[in-house]
Scaffold this active site. Structure first.
Site, PDB file in Angstrom:
ATOM      1  N   CYS A  38     -37.484  64.565  24.611  1.00  0.00           N
ATOM      2  CA  CYS A  38     -37.813  63.768  25.790  1.00  0.00           C
ATOM      3  C   CYS A  38     -39.267  63.323  25.664  1.00  0.00           C
ATOM      4  O   CYS A  38     -40.131  64.129  25.290  1.00  0.00           O
ATOM      5  CB  CYS A  38     -37.632  64.631  27.044  1.00  0.00           C
ATOM      6  SG  CYS A  38     -37.987  63.766  28.581  1.00  0.00           S
ATOM      7  N   LEU A  39     -39.544  62.060  25.986  1.00  0.00           N
ATOM      8  CA  LEU A  39     -40.927  61.575  25.949  1.00  0.00           C
ATOM      9  C   LEU A  39     -41.827  62.390  26.874  1.00  0.00           C
ATOM     10  O   LEU A  39     -43.038  62.478  26.655  1.00  0.00           O
ATOM     11  CB  LEU A  39     -40.984  60.102  26.362  1.00  0.00           C
ATOM     12  CG  LEU A  39     -40.328  59.091  25.410  1.00  0.00           C
ATOM     13  CD1 LEU A  39     -40.325  57.708  26.057  1.00  0.00           C
ATOM     14  CD2 LEU A  39     -41.052  59.056  24.078  1.00  0.00           C
ATOM     15  N   GLY A  98     -34.153  56.458  25.017  1.00  0.00           N
ATOM     16  CA  GLY A  98     -33.952  56.194  26.430  1.00  0.00           C
ATOM     17  C   GLY A  98     -35.210  56.500  27.207  1.00  0.00           C
ATOM     18  O   GLY A  98     -36.115  57.181  26.718  1.00  0.00           O
ATOM     19  N   GLN A 137     -40.217  58.614  34.803  1.00  0.00           N
ATOM     20  CA  GLN A 137     -41.109  59.088  33.742  1.00  0.00           C
ATOM     21  C   GLN A 137     -42.421  58.324  33.700  1.00  0.00           C
ATOM     22  O   GLN A 137     -43.390  58.796  33.096  1.00  0.00           O
ATOM     23  CB  GLN A 137     -40.421  58.973  32.372  1.00  0.00           C
ATOM     24  CG  GLN A 137     -39.287  59.969  32.196  1.00  0.00           C
ATOM     25  CD  GLN A 137     -38.684  59.844  30.819  1.00  0.00           C
ATOM     26  OE1 GLN A 137     -37.769  59.058  30.606  1.00  0.00           O
ATOM     27  NE2 GLN A 137     -39.201  60.609  29.870  1.00  0.00           N
ATOM     28  N   HIS A 141     -33.196  62.531  34.949  1.00  0.00           N
ATOM     29  CA  HIS A 141     -34.558  62.225  35.400  1.00  0.00           C
ATOM     30  C   HIS A 141     -34.554  61.662  36.826  1.00  0.00           C
ATOM     31  O   HIS A 141     -35.525  61.829  37.564  1.00  0.00           O
ATOM     32  CB  HIS A 141     -35.222  61.201  34.473  1.00  0.00           C
ATOM     33  CG  HIS A 141     -35.733  61.770  33.183  1.00  0.00           C
ATOM     34  ND1 HIS A 141     -36.760  62.677  33.127  1.00  0.00           N
ATOM     35  CD2 HIS A 141     -35.369  61.549  31.886  1.00  0.00           C
ATOM     36  CE1 HIS A 141     -37.012  62.988  31.855  1.00  0.00           C
ATOM     37  NE2 HIS A 141     -36.177  62.311  31.089  1.00  0.00           N
ATOM     38  N   HIS A 189     -28.790  62.511  30.031  1.00  0.00           N
ATOM     39  CA  HIS A 189     -30.183  62.984  30.005  1.00  0.00           C
ATOM     40  C   HIS A 189     -31.060  62.078  30.880  1.00  0.00           C
ATOM     41  O   HIS A 189     -31.836  62.573  31.714  1.00  0.00           O
ATOM     42  CB  HIS A 189     -30.681  62.993  28.554  1.00  0.00           C
ATOM     43  CG  HIS A 189     -32.141  63.278  28.397  1.00  0.00           C
ATOM     44  ND1 HIS A 189     -32.624  64.412  27.794  1.00  0.00           N
ATOM     45  CD2 HIS A 189     -33.247  62.559  28.776  1.00  0.00           C
ATOM     46  CE1 HIS A 189     -33.955  64.382  27.818  1.00  0.00           C
ATOM     47  NE2 HIS A 189     -34.352  63.270  28.398  1.00  0.00           N
ATOM     48  N   GLU A 190     -30.919  60.745  30.683  1.00  0.00           N
ATOM     49  CA  GLU A 190     -31.769  59.825  31.451  1.00  0.00           C
ATOM     50  C   GLU A 190     -31.437  59.885  32.933  1.00  0.00           C
ATOM     51  O   GLU A 190     -32.335  59.831  33.787  1.00  0.00           O
ATOM     52  CB  GLU A 190     -31.642  58.398  30.915  1.00  0.00           C
ATOM     53  CG  GLU A 190     -32.071  58.215  29.467  1.00  0.00           C
ATOM     54  CD  GLU A 190     -33.437  58.784  29.148  1.00  0.00           C
ATOM     55  OE1 GLU A 190     -34.296  58.841  30.040  1.00  0.00           O
ATOM     56  OE2 GLU A 190     -33.639  59.203  27.989  1.00  0.00           O
TER      57      GLU A 190
HETATM   58 NI    NI Z   1     -36.186  62.484  28.998  1.00  0.00          NI
END
Ligand code: NI
Length: 174
Positions: free
Chosen positions: A103-104, A54, A59, A149, A145-146
């Site tokens: 997470c990226l 995701g 981000q 953000h 989670h997404e």
């Molecule tokens: Ni993330």
């Protein structure tokens, strides 16, 4: 990693503690070609990330309420395939479970986070049409989670204890 579409731009993924990751994102109001072009670049960026499931617009520094989720590469993770959720809202929650998240934007760590097991979500698609989904298990976790953000939250903010719930990833190649 995936280089499916060489026409697409790879966007720069911001990493903790970049202040832009803490910003609350604004709703999308224009469902136009520029938005859909951005979505394709964002999806391309997600697919290029290591094992990413995701990504959220903040981000890459775009403060809009838009996420992409795709758990189809994960074994045993039932899901809807690639989903673009714009202006998503969780309308119902059920159950809770602890699970490991990465997470990226936090490339060096994973963490144990408590999430609802089942959620209902209303959202818009890239043309502005209304969507409604029921998510469960790992896919529900990824959506939560997404969506965090979009409110300036990282999984780091959800740990009960940094001492016991935060884990360093092994260095690349180790
Ligand atoms: Ni993330």
């Amino acid at each position: 990693m995936a280089e499916r579409d060489p026409e697409r731009s790879l966007l720069e993924v911001l990493t903790y503690p970049d202040a832009l990751l803490k910003r609350v994102a604004e709703p999308v109001e224009r469902f136009d070609a520029e938005l859909r072009d951005f979505i394709e670049d964002l999806a391309h960026t997600m697919e290029a990330g290591p094992a990413a499931v995701g990504i959220a617009a903040p981000q890459v520094g775009r403060g809009q309420r838009l996420v992409i989720v795709d758990v189809s590469a994960r074994p045993r993770a039932a899901g809807h395939g690639r989903l673009v959720l714009i202006n998503p809202e969780i309308t119902a929650w059920e159950g809770h479970a602890v699970g490991r998240e990465g997470c990226l934007s936090v490339p060096d760590y994973t963490g144990n986070v408590i999430r609802a097991e089942r959620i209902q979500v209303n959202a818009r698609d890239p043309r502005g049409a209304a969507l409604e989904f029921a998510f469960e298990g790992f896919e529900a976790r990824v959506v939560q989670h997404e969506m965090d953000h979009l409110d300036g939250l990282l999984f780091l903010d959800r740990l009960v204890s940094r001492r016991s719930d935060l884990f360093a990833r092994r260095p690349r190649g180790a």
